[in-house]
Design an enzyme around this catalytic site. Structure first.
Site, PDB file in Angstrom:
ATOM      1  N   ASP A  56      -0.327  17.985 -13.608  1.00 11.62           N
ATOM      2  CA  ASP A  56       0.699  18.878 -13.049  1.00 11.62           C
ATOM      3  C   ASP A  56       2.116  18.394 -13.399  1.00 11.62           C
ATOM      4  O   ASP A  56       2.460  17.254 -13.121  1.00 11.62           O
ATOM      5  CB  ASP A  56       0.497  18.869 -11.527  1.00 11.62           C
ATOM      6  CG  ASP A  56       1.485  19.721 -10.740  1.00 11.62           C
ATOM      7  OD1 ASP A  56       2.344  20.375 -11.363  1.00 11.62           O
ATOM      8  OD2 ASP A  56       1.373  19.728  -9.493  1.00 11.62           O
ATOM      9  N   HIS A  97       4.272  19.664  -4.886  1.00 12.70           N
ATOM     10  CA  HIS A  97       4.004  19.036  -6.192  1.00 12.70           C
ATOM     11  C   HIS A  97       4.611  17.632  -6.267  1.00 12.70           C
ATOM     12  O   HIS A  97       5.649  17.360  -5.674  1.00 12.70           O
ATOM     13  CB  HIS A  97       4.588  19.900  -7.315  1.00 12.70           C
ATOM     14  CG  HIS A  97       3.966  21.261  -7.397  1.00 12.70           C
ATOM     15  ND1 HIS A  97       2.826  21.522  -8.109  1.00 12.70           N
ATOM     16  CD2 HIS A  97       4.323  22.433  -6.825  1.00 12.70           C
ATOM     17  CE1 HIS A  97       2.505  22.801  -8.000  1.00 12.70           C
ATOM     18  NE2 HIS A  97       3.402  23.382  -7.215  1.00 12.70           N
TER      19      HIS A  97
END
Ligand code: ZN
Ligand code: ZN
Length: 554
Positions: A194, A367
């Site tokens: 990610d 995130h």
């Protein structure tokens, strides 16, 4: 005996160079598995498009090789394309309980009842074709998220999914650090990770810190509280409800998607709400304003959402009264800033106190920031690295981080959708490109709006349209009536009579020219009219409306 291939291929079909429509293909010989199948919301210039999904031509061409689709979590950018994909490719879908619960809702809306859904738990390890697939718990802004490990005869691939390292997750279920470390110890060939927050230094705050700030907001609120957040962020909703309990407030859930998700999460045991706390929005008037919290969607200023309607005084059941506190527990997704600030302005105008600042601590990202990304690299210690899930600059930034940690540049691949990456145990390279791109969904039409339709829509939106109607004698090829001009979205005709009269004059000249040059083909006459008028209007207005000549023949 068939020769065992010594290579694996990784082919991103979406999610690289964009935030959205994540989909990655892993291929070993004649076996394929797919990780995620997401959608993307259209960009401004995709007029009238509802959503965008990945082009899966490659999978359809190799449909007999596809063993299944593995899901990391239930966000739209990871599961949203499945209703469309499953209609063309009905393969088993593997996901955790909540992910599949959310997916089932989507499938029901699309009348798909024959999907083969296989529920897995974090920590599970299952065989899919020649792949041994592991599901590893991670923290993210939706519960039940996992990273994926895929053991192949060539080596192990780790796909982080969307993640952050939260040391104090709301549900107490910490990222499986041990599993990542163990995989790293055993040796990982390729890491896919990610990159969303690769530009952000430091660490992402724990989700729990939001609860602390909710507490502060509740303490100072005298009247009603309205909290807007993402419907999928169950941990955030849980914290809002917990805080409401502490302050003896009842909670009303507002908005269709919020109600759906809360019901699914309650059914599956991902939300805990004490008896008597939830009330129906219609029961609100039975309680004092100081005893109520409304939890709703609309944190992105979405025009049809409950919060936006409330802000515009357009909601049937809720209107703002001075003294209300509105907490926007989200930060605008890039591109939504204008919508969000418009909603905030309207809320203030109605007399609400709005808490929304980025540094108010009422939202944290789901995130990993730079230091967490580094931790993932140090746990996994992969041989090769492919940054995924991000705009191009995020991928580049993440690649730089990997190199700062000591990875040789030749082992890091900043790829694009459709690239075919091939890895053996000691070598990696991009060996080709397959078809990948955007399939546009407009209402019920999937993929039937292409570039030409979009170009027309852009032109119509920018400069409007002029329709020129001419009545002609078919036999003699001469004009019987007109030209008449109908305009929409170009100029206000009543204030531009001079321009329109001159335009008609120009068309007449063009028609005369056609007659003297004996041009009798309707198509040729039309293009003459279009060119002449287009040139004239551009000279006078610097605009290029769409021009549609219509010849009526008698
Ligand atoms: Zn996500
Ligand atoms: Zn995502």
């Amino acid at each position: 005996m068939a020769k065992i291939p010594q290579k694996i291929q990784i082919i991103p079909l979406g999610g690289l160079g964009e935030i959205g429509k994540n989909m990655t293909v892993i291929r070993y010989g004649n076996d394929i598995i797919v990780i995620d199948s997401g959608l993307m919301f259209p960009e401004d210039e995709m007029l009238g498009i509802d959503l965008v999904i990945p082009d899966i031509s490659y999978l359809l061409e190799n449909r007999d090789l596809v063993r299944g689709i593995v899901l990391t979590h239930g966000h739209e950018d990871h599961i949203g394309a499945l209703p469309y994909v499953l209609k063309q490719l009905n393969v088993p879908i593997y996901g955790t309980k909540l992910t599949l619960g959310l997916l089932q809702g989507r499938l029901k809306e699309n009348n798909i009842s024959n999907a083969n859904l296989v529920s897995v738990k974090p920590g599970d390890q299952i065989g899919i074709g020649p792949f041994e697939v592991g599901f590893i718990r991670v923290s993210h802004s939706i519960a039940d998220s996992v990273g994926i490990s895929i053991k192949t005869p060539v080596g192990t691939i780790v796909h982080t999914g969307d993640f952050k390292f939260d040391q104090t997750p709301v549900d107490g279920k910490v990222t499986d650090f041990h599993k990542f470390a163990e995989l790293g110890d055993q040796g990982v060939l390729v890491l896919l990770s990610d990159s969303t927050n690769a530009e952000r230094p430091g660490y992402t705050m724990s989700e729990k810190s939001v609860g602390v700030n909710f507490d502060e907001a509740f303490r100072s609120a005298k009247e009603r509280i309205i909290i807007a957040t993402f419907s999928s962020n169950i941990h955030r909703i849980q914290q809002a409800i917990d805080t409401a309990c502490n302050y003896n407030r009842k909670v009303a859930i507002l908005g269709r998607s919020m109600t759906n998700v809360v019901n699914i999460a309650l059914d599956l045991g991902y939300l805990t709400i004490p008896e008597g706390i939830l009330i129906d929005i219609d029961e609100m008037n039975n309680y004092p304003a100081s005893g109520i919290v409304i939890v709703t969607t609309g944190s992105q200023g979405e025009p049809m959402s409950a919060l936006t309607r409330i802000a515009m005084s357009d909601h049937r059941k809720v209107e703002i009264v001075p003294g209300d506190t509105v907490v926007i527990s989200a930060s605008p997704i890039p591109g939504n800033e204008k919508l969000v600030s418009r909603t905030i302005d309207y809320l203030f105008r109605q007399g609400a106190d709005v808490i929304y600042e980025r540094d108010s601590g009422l939202h944290v990202s789901g995130h990993a920031s730079q230091e967490e990304l580094k931790l993932m690299h140090n746990l996994i210690r992969p041989k090769f690295f492919v940054p995924i899930h991000g705009e191009y600059r995020h991928l580049v930034k993440h690649a730089q981080i990997a190199q700062e940690l000591g990875m040789p540049k030749t082992n890091v691949f900043v790829a694009e959708n459709g690239n075919v990456l091939e890895f053996s145990s000691d070598k990696g390279s991009i060996i080709g490109k397959i078809t990948a791109g955007n399939v546009l969904v407009d209402g019920l039409g999937v993929g039937d709006v292409g570039n030409i339709v979009l170009r027309d829509r852009r032109q119509l939106a920018k400069d409007g349209i002029l329709i020129v109607v001419i009545t002609m004698d078919k036999q003699r090829g001469c004009v019987l009536a007109g030209p008449d001009i109908v305009s929409r979205g170009f100029v206000y005709v009543r204030e531009s009579e001079q321009l329109m009269d001159n335009a008609k004059g120009k068309i007449k000249q063009a028609l005369d020219r056609c007659e003297t040059e004996s041009i009798i083909e309707w198509a040729a006459i039309k293009s003459n009219v279009r060119d002449t008028l287009g040139k004239y209007l551009y000279e006078k207005t610097r605009r290029r409306p769409m021009i549609l000549p219509i010849i009526m023949e008698v």
